[in-house]
Design an enzyme around this catalytic site. Sequence first.
Site, PDB file in Angstrom:
ATOM      1  N   ARG A  57      -9.274 -12.211   1.373  1.00  0.00           N
ATOM      2  CA  ARG A  57     -10.533 -11.855   2.052  1.00  0.00           C
ATOM      3  C   ARG A  57     -11.405 -10.958   1.164  1.00  0.00           C
ATOM      4  O   ARG A  57     -10.901 -10.083   0.464  1.00  0.00           O
ATOM      5  CB  ARG A  57     -10.185 -11.115   3.352  1.00  0.00           C
ATOM      6  CG  ARG A  57     -11.400 -10.701   4.140  1.00  0.00           C
ATOM      7  CD  ARG A  57     -11.051 -10.394   5.553  1.00  0.00           C
ATOM      8  NE  ARG A  57     -10.315  -9.141   5.697  1.00  0.00           N
ATOM      9  CZ  ARG A  57      -9.977  -8.621   6.876  1.00  0.00           C
ATOM     10  NH1 ARG A  57     -10.303  -9.255   7.987  1.00  0.00           N
ATOM     11  NH2 ARG A  57      -9.306  -7.487   6.944  1.00  0.00           N
ATOM     12  N   ARG A  80       1.437  -3.862   6.289  1.00  0.00           N
ATOM     13  CA  ARG A  80       0.804  -3.900   7.619  1.00  0.00           C
ATOM     14  C   ARG A  80       1.475  -4.925   8.534  1.00  0.00           C
ATOM     15  O   ARG A  80       1.632  -4.708   9.728  1.00  0.00           O
ATOM     16  CB  ARG A  80      -0.696  -4.209   7.480  1.00  0.00           C
ATOM     17  CG  ARG A  80      -1.487  -3.040   6.904  1.00  0.00           C
ATOM     18  CD  ARG A  80      -2.856  -3.469   6.405  1.00  0.00           C
ATOM     19  NE  ARG A  80      -3.748  -3.900   7.466  1.00  0.00           N
ATOM     20  CZ  ARG A  80      -4.822  -4.666   7.279  1.00  0.00           C
ATOM     21  NH1 ARG A  80      -5.132  -5.082   6.058  1.00  0.00           N
ATOM     22  NH2 ARG A  80      -5.581  -5.004   8.286  1.00  0.00           N
ATOM     23  N   ARG A 131      -1.488  -0.201  19.663  1.00  0.00           N
ATOM     24  CA  ARG A 131      -0.682  -0.707  18.552  1.00  0.00           C
ATOM     25  C   ARG A 131       0.748  -0.165  18.613  1.00  0.00           C
ATOM     26  O   ARG A 131       1.560  -0.522  17.764  1.00  0.00           O
ATOM     27  CB  ARG A 131      -1.303  -0.261  17.219  1.00  0.00           C
ATOM     28  CG  ARG A 131      -2.619  -0.927  16.869  1.00  0.00           C
ATOM     29  CD  ARG A 131      -2.426  -1.927  15.787  1.00  0.00           C
ATOM     30  NE  ARG A 131      -3.090  -1.844  14.517  1.00  0.00           N
ATOM     31  CZ  ARG A 131      -4.346  -2.155  14.223  1.00  0.00           C
ATOM     32  NH1 ARG A 131      -5.227  -2.387  15.151  1.00  0.00           N
ATOM     33  NH2 ARG A 131      -4.750  -2.188  12.995  1.00  0.00           N
ATOM     34  N   ARG A 138     -11.312  -4.996   0.654  1.00  0.00           N
ATOM     35  CA  ARG A 138     -10.963  -3.765   1.364  1.00  0.00           C
ATOM     36  C   ARG A 138      -9.669  -3.239   0.763  1.00  0.00           C
ATOM     37  O   ARG A 138      -8.758  -4.032   0.487  1.00  0.00           O
ATOM     38  CB  ARG A 138     -10.728  -4.085   2.855  1.00  0.00           C
ATOM     39  CG  ARG A 138     -11.915  -3.834   3.733  1.00  0.00           C
ATOM     40  CD  ARG A 138     -11.762  -4.421   5.121  1.00  0.00           C
ATOM     41  NE  ARG A 138     -10.560  -3.989   5.853  1.00  0.00           N
ATOM     42  CZ  ARG A 138     -10.313  -4.309   7.121  1.00  0.00           C
ATOM     43  NH1 ARG A 138     -11.184  -5.046   7.804  1.00  0.00           N
ATOM     44  NH2 ARG A 138      -9.223  -3.904   7.731  1.00  0.00           N
ATOM     45  N   LYS A 175      -8.573 -11.451  15.273  1.00  0.00           N
ATOM     46  CA  LYS A 175      -8.938 -10.730  16.498  1.00  0.00           C
ATOM     47  C   LYS A 175     -10.416 -10.355  16.490  1.00  0.00           C
ATOM     48  O   LYS A 175     -11.120 -10.570  17.469  1.00  0.00           O
ATOM     49  CB  LYS A 175      -8.142  -9.418  16.642  1.00  0.00           C
ATOM     50  CG  LYS A 175      -6.684  -9.580  16.880  1.00  0.00           C
ATOM     51  CD  LYS A 175      -6.030  -8.243  17.201  1.00  0.00           C
ATOM     52  CE  LYS A 175      -6.049  -7.244  16.062  1.00  0.00           C
ATOM     53  NZ  LYS A 175      -5.211  -7.601  14.910  1.00  0.00           N
TER      54      LYS A 175
HETATM   55  P1  AMP Z   1      -7.935  -2.971  11.927  1.00  0.00           P
HETATM   56  O1  AMP Z   1      -9.301  -3.290  11.437  1.00  0.00           O
HETATM   57  O2  AMP Z   1      -7.782  -3.170  13.412  1.00  0.00           O
HETATM   58  O3  AMP Z   1      -6.855  -3.662  11.145  1.00  0.00           O
HETATM   59  O4  AMP Z   1      -7.722  -1.395  11.708  1.00  0.00           O
HETATM   60  C1  AMP Z   1      -7.868  -0.819  10.434  1.00  0.00           C
HETATM   61  C2  AMP Z   1      -7.019   0.432  10.320  1.00  0.00           C
HETATM   62  O5  AMP Z   1      -7.429   1.399  11.314  1.00  0.00           O
HETATM   63  C3  AMP Z   1      -5.531   0.240  10.579  1.00  0.00           C
HETATM   64  O6  AMP Z   1      -4.842  -0.212   9.421  1.00  0.00           O
HETATM   65  C4  AMP Z   1      -5.111   1.664  10.969  1.00  0.00           C
HETATM   66  O7  AMP Z   1      -5.074   2.515   9.838  1.00  0.00           O
HETATM   67  C5  AMP Z   1      -6.298   2.100  11.817  1.00  0.00           C
HETATM   68  N1  AMP Z   1      -6.133   1.745  13.249  1.00  0.00           N
HETATM   69  C6  AMP Z   1      -6.919   0.893  13.982  1.00  0.00           C
HETATM   70  N2  AMP Z   1      -6.481   0.810  15.244  1.00  0.00           N
HETATM   71  C7  AMP Z   1      -5.401   1.623  15.326  1.00  0.00           C
HETATM   72  C8  AMP Z   1      -4.488   1.964  16.371  1.00  0.00           C
HETATM   73  N3  AMP Z   1      -4.601   1.443  17.599  1.00  0.00           N
HETATM   74  N4  AMP Z   1      -3.490   2.838  16.084  1.00  0.00           N
HETATM   75  C9  AMP Z   1      -3.357   3.388  14.865  1.00  0.00           C
HETATM   76  N5  AMP Z   1      -4.161   3.099  13.835  1.00  0.00           N
HETATM   77  C10 AMP Z   1      -5.187   2.228  14.049  1.00  0.00           C
END
Ligand code: AMP
Length: 226
Positions: free
Chosen positions: A137, A181, A90, A170, A15
């Site tokens: 990664r 996840r 989400r 990470r 994404k």
């Molecule tokens: P991402 O880089 O989009 O995978 O986001 C990294 C982390 O940020 C996720 O694993 C969540 O802990 C938090 N996060 C990002 N977007 C959301 C969301 N819309 N709702 C809840 N947690 C989020």
Amino acid sequence: MGEKLLLFGPPGVGKGTQAVRLSAALRVPHISTGDILRASLQSHTPLGNLVRSYVENGKLVPDETIVDVVRERLAERDAREGFVLDGFPRTVSQAAALADILRGTALQSDVRAGAIVDSVVVLDAPTEDLVLRLSGRRICESCQTSYHVTGRPPKRAGTCDRCGGTLIQRTDDAEETVRFRQQDYLQKTQPVIDYFLQNGWPVRVVDAIGDIDQIFGRVYAAIFWR
Ligand code: AMP
């Protein structure tokens, strides 16, 4: 008028990569909730302190917190005409909150939120491919360039080709966390697609297996040759 796009799909599906390209091609801001939260961790803001343990363990932060973040960001001037929203919503409750936010920013409380958004692009790939992608990664600590231990290795192991920085994993890319996840996505986020479909949002599913340019071509086609 710029495009208002949502990029949707499981963790690791690409994404972020596609969102950066779309944002450059369409000249609209890329709004990534993950990036906003990670930046808040680095700068130790009150938001950062609130969300640290969730983000580091790959758990979703509470809906109220992330909804406030998105409401504020979408109210900024640069997002008025268009945006690429990446990583939000989400959960179904976040999707309902987004519908309210969009109706508010459009100043049209009677309009369907799904009609304000131009496309909801759902990137699709098998879970096992994503586990391999994410757990391999590595990210440069300094410039954030992304590598993969087998798919896109650096010239010198552990060192960034671009800036010489150290490559790290990470904490939320550790394999166990990655599996958690993916599971969380299937349980909490996948139902958002049904919410979109039931409420008439313009959902386009795109096959996200292939190289980055190929996938970008498919995404672009899904948005403009609808
Ligand atoms: P991402 O880089 O989009 O995978 O986001 C990294 C982390 O940020 C996720 O694993 C969540 O802990 C938090 N996060 C990002 N977007 C959301 C969301 N819309 N709702 C809840 N947690 C989020």
